[in-house]
Design an enzyme around this catalytic site. Structure first.
Site, PDB file in Angstrom:
ATOM      1  N   GLY A  17       0.823  -1.212   0.000  1.00 50.09           N
ATOM      2  CA  GLY A  17       0.000   0.000   0.000  1.00 50.09           C
ATOM      3  C   GLY A  17       0.855   1.259   0.000  1.00 50.09           C
ATOM      4  O   GLY A  17       1.689   1.441   0.893  1.00 50.09           O
ATOM      5  N   GLY A  19      -0.370   4.382   0.205  1.00 49.21           N
ATOM      6  CA  GLY A  19      -1.193   5.501   0.686  1.00 49.21           C
ATOM      7  C   GLY A  19      -0.415   6.268   1.742  1.00 49.21           C
ATOM      8  O   GLY A  19       0.818   6.181   1.830  1.00 49.21           O
ATOM      9  N   PHE A  20      -1.126   6.995   2.595  1.00 46.63           N
ATOM     10  CA  PHE A  20      -0.462   7.823   3.608  1.00 46.63           C
ATOM     11  C   PHE A  20       0.389   6.986   4.559  1.00 46.63           C
ATOM     12  O   PHE A  20       1.500   7.367   4.916  1.00 46.63           O
ATOM     13  CB  PHE A  20      -1.499   8.601   4.416  1.00 46.63           C
ATOM     14  CG  PHE A  20      -2.126   9.719   3.644  1.00 46.63           C
ATOM     15  CD1 PHE A  20      -1.420  10.887   3.407  1.00 46.63           C
ATOM     16  CD2 PHE A  20      -3.406   9.608   3.143  1.00 46.63           C
ATOM     17  CE1 PHE A  20      -1.986  11.932   2.688  1.00 46.63           C
ATOM     18  CE2 PHE A  20      -3.985  10.648   2.430  1.00 46.63           C
ATOM     19  CZ  PHE A  20      -3.279  11.805   2.195  1.00 46.63           C
ATOM     20  N   VAL A  86      -1.626  -7.482  -4.173  1.00 43.28           N
ATOM     21  CA  VAL A  86      -1.337  -8.534  -3.187  1.00 43.28           C
ATOM     22  C   VAL A  86      -2.628  -9.307  -2.933  1.00 43.28           C
ATOM     23  O   VAL A  86      -3.684  -8.719  -2.691  1.00 43.28           O
ATOM     24  CB  VAL A  86      -0.761  -7.914  -1.897  1.00 43.28           C
ATOM     25  CG1 VAL A  86      -0.703  -8.947  -0.783  1.00 43.28           C
ATOM     26  CG2 VAL A  86       0.627  -7.372  -2.179  1.00 43.28           C
ATOM     27  N   GLU A 177     -19.188  17.468   1.891  1.00 43.97           N
ATOM     28  CA  GLU A 177     -18.404  18.160   0.861  1.00 43.97           C
ATOM     29  C   GLU A 177     -19.023  17.952  -0.523  1.00 43.97           C
ATOM     30  O   GLU A 177     -19.130  18.895  -1.313  1.00 43.97           O
ATOM     31  CB  GLU A 177     -16.952  17.661   0.901  1.00 43.97           C
ATOM     32  CG  GLU A 177     -16.221  18.244   2.107  1.00 43.97           C
ATOM     33  CD  GLU A 177     -14.874  17.604   2.430  1.00 43.97           C
ATOM     34  OE1 GLU A 177     -14.205  18.105   3.352  1.00 43.97           O
ATOM     35  OE2 GLU A 177     -14.488  16.613   1.787  1.00 43.97           O
ATOM     36  N   ASP A 306      -5.986   3.107   7.691  1.00 39.61           N
ATOM     37  CA  ASP A 306      -7.405   2.728   7.697  1.00 39.61           C
ATOM     38  C   ASP A 306      -7.617   1.231   7.876  1.00 39.61           C
ATOM     39  O   ASP A 306      -8.705   0.792   8.247  1.00 39.61           O
ATOM     40  CB  ASP A 306      -8.065   3.131   6.363  1.00 39.61           C
ATOM     41  CG  ASP A 306      -8.333   4.621   6.284  1.00 39.61           C
ATOM     42  OD1 ASP A 306      -7.939   5.349   7.208  1.00 39.61           O
ATOM     43  OD2 ASP A 306      -8.943   5.060   5.284  1.00 39.61           O
TER      44      ASP A 306
HETATM   45  C1  LIG Z   1     -13.260  11.100  -0.314  1.00 39.92           C
HETATM   46  C2  LIG Z   1     -12.401  11.061   0.903  1.00 39.92           C
HETATM   47  C3  LIG Z   1     -12.167  12.220   1.626  1.00 39.92           C
HETATM   48  C4  LIG Z   1     -11.365  12.195   2.745  1.00 39.92           C
HETATM   49  N1  LIG Z   1     -11.145  13.358   3.420  1.00 39.92           N
HETATM   50  C5  LIG Z   1     -10.301  13.362   4.456  1.00 39.92           C
HETATM   51  C6  LIG Z   1      -9.980  14.597   5.120  1.00 39.92           C
HETATM   52  O1  LIG Z   1     -10.489  15.665   4.756  1.00 39.92           O
HETATM   53  N2  LIG Z   1      -9.098  14.546   6.160  1.00 39.92           N
HETATM   54  C7  LIG Z   1      -8.526  13.375   6.556  1.00 39.92           C
HETATM   55  O2  LIG Z   1      -7.713  13.382   7.469  1.00 39.92           O
HETATM   56  N3  LIG Z   1      -8.824  12.201   5.972  1.00 39.92           N
HETATM   57  C8  LIG Z   1      -9.684  12.166   4.924  1.00 39.92           C
HETATM   58  N4  LIG Z   1      -9.976  10.983   4.314  1.00 39.92           N
HETATM   59  C9  LIG Z   1      -9.421   9.739   4.856  1.00 39.92           C
HETATM   60  C10 LIG Z   1      -7.981   9.520   4.448  1.00 39.92           C
HETATM   61  O3  LIG Z   1      -7.806   9.767   3.076  1.00 39.92           O
HETATM   62  C11 LIG Z   1      -7.592   8.088   4.809  1.00 39.92           C
HETATM   63  O4  LIG Z   1      -7.716   7.952   6.193  1.00 39.92           O
HETATM   64  C12 LIG Z   1      -6.172   7.762   4.384  1.00 39.92           C
HETATM   65  O5  LIG Z   1      -6.051   7.832   2.985  1.00 39.92           O
HETATM   66  C13 LIG Z   1      -5.769   6.376   4.890  1.00 39.92           C
HETATM   67  O6  LIG Z   1      -4.476   6.111   4.478  1.00 39.92           O
HETATM   68  P1  LIG Z   1      -3.999   4.605   4.252  1.00 39.92           P
HETATM   69  O7  LIG Z   1      -2.559   4.677   3.899  1.00 39.92           O
HETATM   70  O8  LIG Z   1      -4.418   3.780   5.397  1.00 39.92           O
HETATM   71  O9  LIG Z   1      -4.869   4.078   3.023  1.00 39.92           O
HETATM   72  P2  LIG Z   1      -4.986   4.635   1.546  1.00 39.92           P
HETATM   73  O10 LIG Z   1      -4.552   6.044   1.457  1.00 39.92           O
HETATM   74  O11 LIG Z   1      -6.366   4.294   1.128  1.00 39.92           O
HETATM   75  O12 LIG Z   1      -3.944   3.757   0.728  1.00 39.92           O
HETATM   76  C14 LIG Z   1      -4.088   2.375   0.578  1.00 39.92           C
HETATM   77  C15 LIG Z   1      -3.261   1.942  -0.610  1.00 39.92           C
HETATM   78  O13 LIG Z   1      -3.224   0.519  -0.640  1.00 39.92           O
HETATM   79  C16 LIG Z   1      -3.361   0.070  -1.973  1.00 39.92           C
HETATM   80  N5  LIG Z   1      -3.906  -1.295  -1.911  1.00 39.92           N
HETATM   81  C17 LIG Z   1      -5.061  -1.689  -1.334  1.00 39.92           C
HETATM   82  N6  LIG Z   1      -5.208  -3.031  -1.427  1.00 39.92           N
HETATM   83  C18 LIG Z   1      -4.119  -3.478  -2.093  1.00 39.92           C
HETATM   84  C19 LIG Z   1      -3.699  -4.779  -2.508  1.00 39.92           C
HETATM   85  N7  LIG Z   1      -4.412  -5.872  -2.244  1.00 39.92           N
HETATM   86  N8  LIG Z   1      -2.526  -4.893  -3.194  1.00 39.92           N
HETATM   87  C20 LIG Z   1      -1.776  -3.777  -3.468  1.00 39.92           C
HETATM   88  N9  LIG Z   1      -2.138  -2.532  -3.096  1.00 39.92           N
HETATM   89  C21 LIG Z   1      -3.284  -2.386  -2.412  1.00 39.92           C
HETATM   90  C22 LIG Z   1      -4.305   1.081  -2.597  1.00 39.92           C
HETATM   91  O14 LIG Z   1      -4.155   1.117  -4.018  1.00 39.92           O
HETATM   92  C23 LIG Z   1      -3.856   2.392  -1.929  1.00 39.92           C
HETATM   93  O15 LIG Z   1      -2.876   3.069  -2.686  1.00 39.92           O
HETATM   94  C24 LIG Z   1     -10.776  10.977   3.177  1.00 39.92           C
HETATM   95  C25 LIG Z   1     -11.019   9.804   2.459  1.00 39.92           C
HETATM   96  C26 LIG Z   1     -11.813   9.840   1.330  1.00 39.92           C
HETATM   97  C27 LIG Z   1     -12.048   8.574   0.542  1.00 39.92           C
END
Ligand SMILES: Cc1cc2nc3c(=O)[nH]c(=O)nc-3n(C[C@H](O)[C@H](O)[C@H](O)COP(=O)(O)OP(=O)(O)OC[C@H]3O[C@@H](n4cnc5c(N)ncnc54)[C@H](O)[C@@H]3O)c2cc1C
Length: 434
Positions: A17, A19-20, A86, A177, A306
């Protein structure tokens, strides 16, 4: 003269992943020459989800809020980026299973995020897309803009009304929003562009099952947000549970709303990969973690962001927001370094700096400790925070220019309907029957 001691073999860290959480883990370990990091993501880009609704509402283009993961980590010599999905983990053999093959690990970080939950009614997704990816954002943009175009074309007044009705399900920050942005777009941006319809008469209904929207904010800020939404023509329905979603619209108990566009911003569950791993999960499909963010009984496997259910601070899982994911990513990186140095790990502690949500072009609500802000000041704060955290200087600059332009002109630069059929040479439709 004695031989120099052989260099220890680097430990293999696999991060799933980008993401953040995943990006922050990788970046925090950039100086470790004793680690070989592989970051796997099914997408080739890191996405700034907090601004996704701006893409869905034609305010920004997809490239403004996304950056190639490979480029973000290109200067980091100890990290390799692989695009792939994955599909499982063999914990006994310490192997990550992916669509491109197996990958051995010494440490594993799962940071796969979350997805929407339709509360067991997955068939609703077709009629009510959620907002989690660029594909979904551009699909929502297509549906919203197409609804106005269809309304302009049709001579059937009832159908016109249906096309000009928009329902957003879920009164959290994303729902608020989205609803606010549709209200603003119909009243200010599109009002002058159509000849036969009055775009500003669009009906927007925000439906929330709970007793109030934005339940994570104080009641005072909820009331202010409701007033801001109503000012943009949004009807806010609370204590209203959607019981059916079809191509015709939605049902809320005995009430029926005929709407061509329904958007889903309710319920979230942990990433689907969690289900196949056989690990303990909470009711929302998030993997339960120990205070150090490792998986119970598997000290070399961590979960962050998340996808994790971390209950050791407040008794309830930490919220699914970007700061939790970023801080957890950085914290588990530190714990991993402590491991490598033979030191004891430390428990994670989230520092909550507050939350905010925006409503239209110049209003927002913000809350940090006892400080509460609403209206224009909160919106400026929202703007600064989002620009600050947006990835990459070019993106920041482009977003500032787009917002300044929209603010001054009420225009939305990315009002493009991109059709899903990409083939130029399609089979011609059969000639009309004689
Ligand atoms: C529309 C929207 C608005 C939001 N607004 C806010 C806000 O204003 N303020 C705030 O703080 N938070 C906000 N959030 C929440 C915030 O974006 C999430 O909490 C944050 O992105 C979580 O980060 P993460 O790294 O856990 O997951 P993510 O950022 O979702 O990253 C997960 C990554 O894992 C990858 N992945 C998933 N499964 C697999 C797999 N099986 N194999 C390979 N790769 C995989 C995905 O492609 C993705 O790139 C918002 C979310 C959304 C959807």
């Amino acid at each position: 003269m004695s031989e120099p001691a052989p260099k220890p073999t680097p430990k293999r860290l696999v991060i799933v992943g980008g993401g953040f959480a995943g990006i922050n883990t990788a970046r925090s370990l950039r100086k470790r020459t004793d680690l070989e990091i592989t970051l796997i993501d099914r997408q080739n880009h890191h996405l700034f989800q907090p601004l996704l609704y701006q893409v869905a509402m034609a305010g920004l283009s997809p490239a403004d809020i996304a950056a190639p993961i490979r480029h973000m980590l290109s200067a980091q010599q100890n990290c390799r980026v692989v695009q792939g999905e994955v599909t499982g983990v063999d914990f006994d053999q310490s192997l990550v299973k992916a669509d491109f093959g197996d990958l051995p690990y010494d440490y594993l970080v799962l940071a796969c995020g979350a997805r929407h939950s339709y509360f067991g009614r997955d068939e609703w997704e077709e009629h009510a897309p959620g907002l989690k990816s660029l594909e979904q954002a551009t699909e929502i943009r297509r549906r919203v803009l197409t609804a106005f175009e269809t309304a302009e074309r049709t001579t059937d007044l009832e159908e016109q009304r249906r096309q000009l009705t928009f329902v957003v399900v879920g009164g959290g920050p994303t729902g608020v929003e989205l609803a606010g942005a549709i209200g603003e777009m119909s009243r200010f941006t599109l009002a002058k562009d159509f000849r036969r319809i009055d775009a500003s008469s669009a009906r927007i209904v925000l439906i929330e099952a709970g007793s109030r929207i934005l339940p994570m904010f104080t009641e005072n800020l909820t009331s202010k947000a409701t007033r801001h939404l109503e000012h943009l023509g949004v009807q806010v329905w609370t204590n209203a549970k959607v019981t059916s979603v079809t191509a015709e619209g939605v049902e809320v108990g005995s009430e029926r709303i005929r709407a061509a566009t329904v958007l889903w911003a309710a319920g979230v569950v942990g990433a689907p990969i969690g289900k196949v791993l056989g690990l303990a999960m909470d009711r929302s499909g998030r993997i339960v973690v120990e205070p150090d963010l490792s998986v119970p009984g598997k000290p070399n496997v961590f979960v962050a962001g998340d996808q994790a259910s971390f209950t050791h601070q407040t008794g309830a899982p930490l919220p699914g927001v970007a700061p939790v994911a970023m801080q957890a990513g950085r914290h588990l990186a530190k714990n991993l370094e402590r491991d490598l140095k033979g030191e004891a790990r430390e428990p994670f502690r989230y520092v909550d700096k507050g939350q905010m949500a925006t409503i239209g072009r110049s209003r927002a609500v913000a809350q940090s400790g006892r400080m509460q802000l609403s209206g224009f000041t909160a919106w400026i704060m929202w703007l600064v925070v989002h620009i600050y955290y947006l990835t990459g200087f070019k993106n920041r600059l482009l977003v500032v220019i787009s917002w300044a332009w929209s603010y001054l002109t009420f225009n939305r630069g990315a009002r493009l309907i991109v059709r899903r059929d990409w083939r130029m040479f399609r089979k011609a439709p059969p000639p009309p029957e004689a």
